[in-house]
Design a protein around this motif. Structure first.
Motif, PDB file in Angstrom:
ATOM      1  N   ALA A  98      -2.623 -14.227   2.797  1.00  0.00           N
ATOM      2  CA  ALA A  98      -3.384 -13.745   3.947  1.00  0.00           C
ATOM      3  C   ALA A  98      -4.867 -13.718   3.586  1.00  0.00           C
ATOM      4  N   TRP A  99      -5.702 -13.934   4.607  1.00  0.00           N
ATOM      5  CA  TRP A  99      -7.154 -13.923   4.437  1.00  0.00           C
ATOM      6  C   TRP A  99      -7.713 -12.727   5.206  1.00  0.00           C
ATOM      7  N   HIS A 100      -8.620 -11.988   4.583  1.00  0.00           N
ATOM      8  CA  HIS A 100      -9.212 -10.847   5.280  1.00  0.00           C
ATOM      9  C   HIS A 100     -10.571 -10.530   4.683  1.00  0.00           C
ATOM     10  N   GLU A 101     -11.604 -10.646   5.535  1.00  0.00           N
ATOM     11  CA  GLU A 101     -12.965 -10.274   5.173  1.00  0.00           C
ATOM     12  C   GLU A 101     -13.407 -10.880   3.852  1.00  0.00           C
ATOM     13  N   GLY A 102     -13.154 -12.170   3.704  1.00  0.00           N
ATOM     14  CA  GLY A 102     -13.631 -12.912   2.545  1.00  0.00           C
ATOM     15  C   GLY A 102     -12.716 -12.914   1.345  1.00  0.00           C
ATOM     16  N   ASP A 103     -11.628 -12.153   1.418  1.00  0.00           N
ATOM     17  CA  ASP A 103     -10.734 -12.040   0.272  1.00  0.00           C
ATOM     18  C   ASP A 103      -9.384 -12.696   0.577  1.00  0.00           C
ATOM     19  N   LEU A 104      -8.752 -13.192  -0.475  1.00  0.00           N
ATOM     20  CA  LEU A 104      -7.414 -13.773  -0.362  1.00  0.00           C
ATOM     21  C   LEU A 104      -6.398 -12.795  -0.925  1.00  0.00           C
ATOM     22  N   TYR A 105      -5.296 -12.609  -0.189  1.00  0.00           N
ATOM     23  CA  TYR A 105      -4.208 -11.740  -0.617  1.00  0.00           C
ATOM     24  C   TYR A 105      -2.962 -12.603  -0.838  1.00  0.00           C
ATOM     25  N   VAL A 106      -2.309 -12.405  -1.970  1.00  0.00           N
ATOM     26  CA  VAL A 106      -1.141 -13.195  -2.352  1.00  0.00           C
ATOM     27  C   VAL A 106       0.001 -12.238  -2.654  1.00  0.00           C
ATOM     28  N   ALA A 107       1.120 -12.416  -1.949  1.00  0.00           N
ATOM     29  CA  ALA A 107       2.267 -11.520  -2.098  1.00  0.00           C
ATOM     30  C   ALA A 107       3.293 -12.124  -3.035  1.00  0.00           C
ATOM     31  N   GLU A 108       3.579 -11.418  -4.119  1.00  0.00           N
ATOM     32  CA  GLU A 108       4.722 -11.730  -4.963  1.00  0.00           C
ATOM     33  C   GLU A 108       5.876 -10.802  -4.566  1.00  0.00           C
ATOM     34  N   ILE A 109       6.939 -10.791  -5.362  1.00  0.00           N
ATOM     35  CA  ILE A 109       8.093  -9.968  -5.014  1.00  0.00           C
ATOM     36  C   ILE A 109       7.738  -8.486  -4.999  1.00  0.00           C
ATOM     37  N   SER A 110       7.125  -7.989  -6.053  1.00  0.00           N
ATOM     38  CA  SER A 110       6.913  -6.548  -6.191  1.00  0.00           C
ATOM     39  C   SER A 110       5.454  -6.120  -6.131  1.00  0.00           C
ATOM     40  N   ARG A 111       4.554  -7.071  -5.891  1.00  0.00           N
ATOM     41  CA  ARG A 111       3.146  -6.703  -5.859  1.00  0.00           C
ATOM     42  C   ARG A 111       2.354  -7.688  -5.016  1.00  0.00           C
ATOM     43  N   ILE A 112       1.139  -7.256  -4.662  1.00  0.00           N
ATOM     44  CA  ILE A 112       0.235  -8.107  -3.879  1.00  0.00           C
ATOM     45  C   ILE A 112      -1.102  -8.161  -4.590  1.00  0.00           C
ATOM     46  N   ARG A 113      -1.539  -9.380  -4.855  1.00  0.00           N
ATOM     47  CA  ARG A 113      -2.828  -9.583  -5.512  1.00  0.00           C
ATOM     48  C   ARG A 113      -3.940  -9.716  -4.469  1.00  0.00           C
ATOM     49  N   ARG A 114      -5.132  -9.284  -4.854  1.00  0.00           N
ATOM     50  CA  ARG A 114      -6.325  -9.478  -4.027  1.00  0.00           C
ATOM     51  C   ARG A 114      -7.361 -10.241  -4.849  1.00  0.00           C
ATOM     52  N   TYR A 115      -7.778 -11.413  -4.313  1.00  0.00           N
ATOM     53  CA  TYR A 115      -8.810 -12.228  -4.941  1.00  0.00           C
ATOM     54  C   TYR A 115     -10.105 -12.034  -4.144  1.00  0.00           C
ATOM     55  N   VAL A 179       0.217  -1.057   4.878  1.00  0.00           N
ATOM     56  CA  VAL A 179      -0.510  -0.655   3.674  1.00  0.00           C
ATOM     57  C   VAL A 179      -1.864  -0.072   4.056  1.00  0.00           C
ATOM     58  N   ALA A 180      -2.248   0.975   3.387  1.00  0.00           N
ATOM     59  CA  ALA A 180      -3.553   1.591   3.622  1.00  0.00           C
ATOM     60  C   ALA A 180      -4.663   0.568   3.409  1.00  0.00           C
ATOM     61  N   LYS A 181      -5.766   0.748   4.123  1.00  0.00           N
ATOM     62  CA  LYS A 181      -6.841  -0.243   4.087  1.00  0.00           C
ATOM     63  C   LYS A 181      -7.391  -0.473   2.680  1.00  0.00           C
ATOM     64  N   GLY A 182      -7.376   0.548   1.870  1.00  0.00           N
ATOM     65  CA  GLY A 182      -7.877   0.382   0.508  1.00  0.00           C
ATOM     66  C   GLY A 182      -6.841  -0.084  -0.484  1.00  0.00           C
ATOM     67  N   GLY A 183      -5.602  -0.282   0.004  1.00  0.00           N
ATOM     68  CA  GLY A 183      -4.533  -0.717  -0.884  1.00  0.00           C
ATOM     69  C   GLY A 183      -3.812   0.463  -1.510  1.00  0.00           C
ATOM     70  N   GLY A 184      -2.790   0.135  -2.300  1.00  0.00           N
ATOM     71  CA  GLY A 184      -2.064   1.166  -3.019  1.00  0.00           C
ATOM     72  C   GLY A 184      -0.983   1.816  -2.188  1.00  0.00           C
ATOM     73  N   ASP A 185      -1.351   2.795  -1.363  1.00  0.00           N
ATOM     74  CA  ASP A 185      -0.378   3.548  -0.584  1.00  0.00           C
ATOM     75  C   ASP A 185       0.087   2.758   0.637  1.00  0.00           C
ATOM     76  N   TYR A 186       1.301   3.082   1.072  1.00  0.00           N
ATOM     77  CA  TYR A 186       1.836   2.448   2.271  1.00  0.00           C
ATOM     78  C   TYR A 186       2.736   3.419   3.010  1.00  0.00           C
TER      79      TYR A 186
END
Length: 372
Positions: A98-115, A179-186
């Motif tokens: 997913a793309w959001h505000e200039g950053d790329l988000y990549v979902a693996e099985i148990s986590r999501i990366r933010r580039y 997921v919360a806007k800042g990440g982490g909590d959901y």
């Protein structure tokens, strides 16, 4: 009359997984409505799944079994991709991007990366940096791959499939998380969702619509897969107690009342395996085709295969009044039920055309309207 125009305008000289060149794909077998055309837009992307596009036009493509994430760019400005780069490899089924505000988000099985600032990072030529946006999701791989996207509220939505064909596991299994806007909590946004691998928001109502893959091993005709609509957070869509609204599960449905659960907007057919959906909002397609497109990946254990196509749900306000084919022909309908492609996800381009990924052929198609 139904026809197709096949333009293999991009062939980078690379072969697909399995040894079939993109130029050899039988696009002439695909059926589209009059005036529409389909072409191979990017080839040699083994197991291509969800796509996202950056502000500078970079096309990001996730994969499932391949474990890679691709960045595809048009460096000479001719409107056609000409470079392809693997920006992450050996990840755990990075199906969702997913793309959001200039950053790329990549979902693996148990986590999501933010580039962060991914297109600037790519231009720098330096090693890509990322942080963990979400960590600690269930590690079960059965239905663990993910489709992700940001909603109109700015939150990231993440499904967590049931780790089984049929079971009654605690949350967050069989749910869609916000997921919360800042990440982490959901928080759990929707419950009773067996395996959603595609969703979108209605452009007028703002409601989340999603597909859900029905359970297996109840026969060829039961249950139907589902198209669902979330009217309010916290709704329960029936799994594992009921399927397609009224089919009581023989193991978990006893003593349950179907009225306690939200029924689907539409039954999509038995075992069609619906994945990506998209509310078409462009102006390039004729008005009759500005509706909801649904990708049916195709059945795997039905005695006679079904799906392997893109269909269109015709809307009247917030109701579906018709469900009809838009693109089919990947399934050969021969004695062996052979197929040569399995469509997955949709992504709009600025010109109003649609990109369509295919994880079996390992390509991304472009669907456009050429006129009658």
């Amino acid at each position: 009359m139904r026809w197709t125009s096949a333009f293999l305008s991009l062939n980078l000289g690379l072969s697909l997984a399995g040894g079939v060149a993109a130029a050899d794909l039988p696009l002439e077998k695909l059926n589209l409505p009059d005036g529409f055309a389909i072409e191979v837009y990017v080839d040699d992307v083994p197991n291509a799944r969800q796509m996202a596009q950056g502000d500078k036009g970079t096309l990001f493509i996730g994969t499932r079994a391949a474990g890679d994430v691709y960045a595809v760019q048009d460096t000479d400005g001719d409107g056609r991709p000409d470079t392809r780069r693997v920006i992450a490899s050996e990840l755990e089924r990075p199906s969702g991007v997913a793309w959001h505000e200039g950053d790329l988000y990549v979902a693996e099985i148990s986590r999501i990366r933010r580039y962060p600032g991914i297109e600037q990072q790519l231009a720098s030529g330096e090693e890509l940096q990322y942080s963990l946006f979400v960590d600690g999701l269930p590690s079960e791989t059965h239905h663990g791959w993910k489709y992700i996207d940001f909603g109109p509220d700015g939150h990231l939505y993440v499904p967590v499939g049931a780790p089984c064909n049929i079971c009654d596991e605690p949350l967050p299994f069989a749910s869609i998380l916000r997921v919360a806007k800042g990440g982490g909590d959901y928080e759990v946004y929707s419950r009773g969702v067996r395996n959603s691998v595609g969703f979108d928001w209605h452009p007028q109502t703002g409601e989340l619509w999603f597909t859900d893959n029905g359970r297996d091993m109840l026969g060829d005709e039961v249950p139907y897969c589902e198209l669902n609509r979330v009217s309010e957070a916290g709704e329960h869509f029936g799994y594992p107690y009921f399927h397609a609204g009224t089919v009581r599960d023989p193991e978990f449905g006893e003593g349950k009342d179907p009225a306690d659960y939200t029924p689907p907007v539409l039954g999509l057919g038995p075992h069609v395996a619906p994945l990506g959906i998209y509310f078409y909002e462009g102006e390039a397609f004729p008005e009759d085709y500005r509706h909801l497109f649904i990708v049916e990946h195709g059945s795997w254990n039905r005695s006679k295969k079904i799906g392997y196509r893109v269909k269109m749900a015709v809307l009247a306000g917030n109701d579906v009044v018709d469900y009809r084919p838009f693109i089919d022909g990947w399934l050969n309908n021969d004695e062996d039920d052979s197929y040569w492609g399995r469509p997955v996800a949709l992504l709009p381009l600025a010109d109003g055309s649609l990109l369509l990924s295919d994880d079996y052929a390992g390509v991304v198609y472009r669907v456009s309207y050429q006129g009658s």
